[in-house]
Design a protein around this motif. Structure first.
Motif, PDB file in Angstrom:
ATOM      1  N   ALA A 209     -44.932 -30.512 -14.621  1.00 15.76           N
ATOM      2  CA  ALA A 209     -46.267 -30.046 -14.989  1.00 15.76           C
ATOM      3  C   ALA A 209     -46.856 -30.855 -16.142  1.00 15.76           C
ATOM      4  O   ALA A 209     -48.075 -31.066 -16.203  1.00 15.76           O
ATOM      5  CB  ALA A 209     -46.224 -28.567 -15.361  1.00 15.76           C
ATOM      6  N   ILE A 210     -46.004 -31.311 -17.073  1.00 18.44           N
ATOM      7  CA  ILE A 210     -46.549 -32.009 -18.245  1.00 18.44           C
ATOM      8  C   ILE A 210     -46.560 -33.527 -18.088  1.00 18.44           C
ATOM      9  O   ILE A 210     -47.319 -34.213 -18.799  1.00 18.44           O
ATOM     10  CB  ILE A 210     -45.794 -31.626 -19.534  1.00 18.44           C
ATOM     11  N   ILE A 211     -45.759 -34.079 -17.164  1.00 14.15           N
ATOM     12  CA  ILE A 211     -45.704 -35.539 -17.007  1.00 14.15           C
ATOM     13  C   ILE A 211     -47.076 -36.145 -16.705  1.00 14.15           C
ATOM     14  O   ILE A 211     -47.456 -37.150 -17.331  1.00 14.15           O
ATOM     15  CB  ILE A 211     -44.649 -35.936 -15.949  1.00 14.15           C
ATOM     16  N   PRO A 212     -47.875 -35.591 -15.764  1.00 15.99           N
ATOM     17  CA  PRO A 212     -49.194 -36.202 -15.521  1.00 15.99           C
ATOM     18  C   PRO A 212     -50.087 -36.217 -16.765  1.00 15.99           C
ATOM     19  O   PRO A 212     -50.841 -37.181 -16.983  1.00 15.99           O
ATOM     20  CB  PRO A 212     -49.800 -35.307 -14.425  1.00 15.99           C
ATOM     21  N   ARG A 213     -49.989 -35.191 -17.591  1.00 14.71           N
ATOM     22  CA  ARG A 213     -50.787 -35.147 -18.819  1.00 14.71           C
ATOM     23  C   ARG A 213     -50.320 -36.193 -19.824  1.00 14.71           C
ATOM     24  O   ARG A 213     -51.140 -36.843 -20.486  1.00 14.71           O
ATOM     25  CB  ARG A 213     -50.712 -33.740 -19.438  1.00 14.71           C
ATOM     26  N   LEU A 214     -48.998 -36.357 -19.937  1.00 15.71           N
ATOM     27  CA  LEU A 214     -48.465 -37.370 -20.839  1.00 15.71           C
ATOM     28  C   LEU A 214     -48.832 -38.778 -20.382  1.00 15.71           C
ATOM     29  O   LEU A 214     -49.192 -39.640 -21.198  1.00 15.71           O
ATOM     30  CB  LEU A 214     -46.948 -37.233 -20.941  1.00 15.71           C
ATOM     31  N   LEU A 215     -48.755 -39.026 -19.080  1.00 21.00           N
ATOM     32  CA  LEU A 215     -49.129 -40.334 -18.546  1.00 21.00           C
ATOM     33  C   LEU A 215     -50.603 -40.624 -18.801  1.00 21.00           C
ATOM     34  O   LEU A 215     -50.983 -41.758 -19.163  1.00 21.00           O
ATOM     35  CB  LEU A 215     -48.839 -40.394 -17.043  1.00 21.00           C
ATOM     36  N   LYS A 216     -51.435 -39.614 -18.636  1.00 17.52           N
ATOM     37  CA  LYS A 216     -52.879 -39.784 -18.868  1.00 17.52           C
ATOM     38  C   LYS A 216     -53.172 -40.158 -20.314  1.00 17.52           C
ATOM     39  O   LYS A 216     -54.096 -40.925 -20.604  1.00 17.52           O
ATOM     40  CB  LYS A 216     -53.613 -38.491 -18.492  1.00 17.52           C
ATOM     41  N   GLU A 217     -52.356 -39.631 -21.240  1.00 11.50           N
ATOM     42  CA  GLU A 217     -52.535 -39.945 -22.655  1.00 11.50           C
ATOM     43  C   GLU A 217     -51.905 -41.277 -23.041  1.00 11.50           C
ATOM     44  O   GLU A 217     -52.039 -41.713 -24.186  1.00 11.50           O
ATOM     45  CB  GLU A 217     -51.941 -38.833 -23.524  1.00 11.50           C
ATOM     46  N   GLY A 218     -51.199 -41.912 -22.118  1.00 10.43           N
ATOM     47  CA  GLY A 218     -50.621 -43.222 -22.389  1.00 10.43           C
ATOM     48  C   GLY A 218     -49.205 -43.209 -22.938  1.00 10.43           C
ATOM     49  O   GLY A 218     -48.719 -44.237 -23.432  1.00 10.43           O
ATOM     50  N   TRP A 219     -48.499 -42.079 -22.844  1.00  6.25           N
ATOM     51  CA  TRP A 219     -47.126 -42.021 -23.325  1.00  6.25           C
ATOM     52  C   TRP A 219     -46.197 -42.874 -22.456  1.00  6.25           C
ATOM     53  O   TRP A 219     -46.349 -42.935 -21.239  1.00  6.25           O
ATOM     54  CB  TRP A 219     -46.618 -40.582 -23.300  1.00  6.25           C
ATOM     55  N   ASP A 220     -45.238 -43.512 -23.092  1.00  6.58           N
ATOM     56  CA  ASP A 220     -44.138 -44.187 -22.393  1.00  6.58           C
ATOM     57  C   ASP A 220     -43.044 -43.134 -22.213  1.00  6.58           C
ATOM     58  O   ASP A 220     -42.442 -42.682 -23.191  1.00  6.58           O
ATOM     59  CB  ASP A 220     -43.639 -45.366 -23.240  1.00  6.58           C
ATOM     60  N   ILE A 221     -42.768 -42.740 -20.962  1.00  3.98           N
ATOM     61  CA  ILE A 221     -41.929 -41.578 -20.690  1.00  3.98           C
ATOM     62  C   ILE A 221     -40.558 -42.006 -20.178  1.00  3.98           C
ATOM     63  O   ILE A 221     -40.446 -42.774 -19.218  1.00  3.98           O
ATOM     64  CB  ILE A 221     -42.585 -40.654 -19.653  1.00  3.98           C
ATOM     65  N   HIS A 222     -39.528 -41.470 -20.822  1.00  2.00           N
ATOM     66  CA  HIS A 222     -38.151 -41.672 -20.380  1.00  2.00           C
ATOM     67  C   HIS A 222     -37.507 -40.307 -20.171  1.00  2.00           C
ATOM     68  O   HIS A 222     -37.834 -39.345 -20.871  1.00  2.00           O
ATOM     69  CB  HIS A 222     -37.364 -42.474 -21.414  1.00  2.00           C
ATOM     70  N   TYR A 223     -36.608 -40.218 -19.198  1.00  2.00           N
ATOM     71  CA  TYR A 223     -35.933 -38.954 -18.882  1.00  2.00           C
ATOM     72  C   TYR A 223     -34.438 -39.181 -18.918  1.00  2.00           C
ATOM     73  O   TYR A 223     -33.916 -40.091 -18.262  1.00  2.00           O
ATOM     74  CB  TYR A 223     -36.348 -38.460 -17.492  1.00  2.00           C
TER      75      TYR A 223
END
Length: 357
Positions: free
Chosen positions: A19-33
């Motif tokens: 649910a939060i990944i699309p919002r983080l991507l939209k804000e430009g976060w570099d996401i690691h899991y």
């Protein structure tokens, strides 16, 4: 800005991330899991574009005797060492943890590296992983107001993040997808990502009666499709749904479900009348019993204890829920939507260390 997400073991520890990944991507976060080598989190997360998945060794945290209790501590230590190395390499601004045993070494590694941590608790009572992680966290974000009242000054009542796509399902598309008739109501059965054997047995034992009233969509869990019922009129069984889940929810008139927090919060957001059959305390830590009691008390759902579950009683209770669906929907409509996914991202931005690269 870089964030590390962690959590796993069941889909309930992963779907809030979705649910939060699309919002983080939209804000430009570099996401690691950071997840386990073979858990469901790997299956659900690894293929998401824009998210880098890192697998570590894990050991389950058990409060009961098992021979693996003698070997899993070494896997936990190995996972902690891997986590420390990963976090020193990645230098994230913040960690967001959803719990599950894979999250504990990641949170401990974050503490050693002085990286801020936020954790989210889905259930009314915290799981063992989150209890172990809480001393090292900035905040505990809670799904239930009762949890926030009991968890101290770190707790923030925020609700459960719901994937946007679940709210965009189309009934007509779902009916066509599963071959259902528009003129008959649909009963949807959800046992969780691993299925629920007691519910599966009771539903199949009641199919003759249930299909007199309903068309049944049975999400029975991986490996639980029973070939004996394939082709039965008014009955469709599937192991697990991904992108089709929104349309499946949209075509459901009444639902049978376990009482995992993420699932029941999705059902609340979608205003679906539900018969909850929580895991008994003999098979879990009792969190689903507490979740279900809260929803029944607030008028959102009806509850059937697994100890009372028989095919005959199941049919009777499902018909009661369908009969009372208007009352249940009215109660759910009075509950405001929490917009939890947006609020979680706000808390992440608040606590992230801005001076990190």
């Amino acid at each position: 800005m870089r964030i590390v997400l962690t959590g796993g073991g069941t889909a309930g520890h992963v779907t809030p991330h979705l649910a939060i990944i699309p919002r983080l991507l939209k804000e430009g976060w570099d996401i690691h899991y950071i997840g386990s080598e073979t858990g469901i989190e790997k299956e659900l997360i690894e293929s998401i574009e824009g998210v880098t998945y890192h697998a570590i060794k894990t050991g389950k945290l058990r409060r009961y005797f098992s021979a693996k209790n003698f070997t899993d501590p070494f896997r936990v230590l190995a996972g902690a060492a891997q986590s420390i190395s990963l976090l020193r390499k990645l230098k994230p601004n913040i960690i967001f943890s959803k719990g599950g045993y894979v999250s504990v070494p990641v949170v401990y590694a974050a503490a050693l590296n002085r990286i801020p941590v936020i954790i989210h608790e889905s259930d009314m009572t915290s799981g063992l992983a989150n209890k172990l992680s809480l001393p090292f966290a900035k905040e505990l974000l809670c799904t239930f107001p009762e949890t926030a009242k009991e968890a101290g000054n770190k707790a923030v009542y925020i609700g459960s993040p719901i994937r946007d796509e679940l709210l965009m399902g189309k009934r007509e598309k779902g009916m066509k997808l599963f071959g259902f008739n528009e003129n008959r109501p649909v009963l949807m059965v959800v046992g969780g990502s691993l299925g629920a054997q007691a519910i599966n047995r009771a539903v199949r034992g009641a199919l003759t009666e249930l299909t007199k009233c309903f068309q049944v969509l049975h999400i029975c869990g991986n490996g639980n499709v029973d070939g004996k019922y394939e082709g039965m009129k008014g009955y469709v069984q599937v192991q697990y749904l991904k992108e089709e889940m929104a349309d499946a929810y949209a075509c459901a008139d009444v639902v049978i479900s376990r009482a995992g927090s993420n699932t029941i919060c999705e059902l609340l957001a979608l205003r679906k009348p539900t018969l909850l059959i929580p895991y008994p305390s003999t098979a879990s830590r009792g969190d689903q019993l507490v979740n279900a009691a809260s929803f029944e008390r607030r008028g959102f759902s009806r509850v059937l204890e697994q100890a009372d579950l028989t095919p005959d009683i199941l049919v009777k209770r499902v018909i009661e829920v369908y009969r009372d669906r208007g009352q249940l929907i009215d109660s759910m409509n009075r509950e405001p939507r929490m917009k939890a996914a947006d609020r979680i991202v706000e808390r992440i931005n608040l606590h992230a260390k801005k001076d990190k690269a």
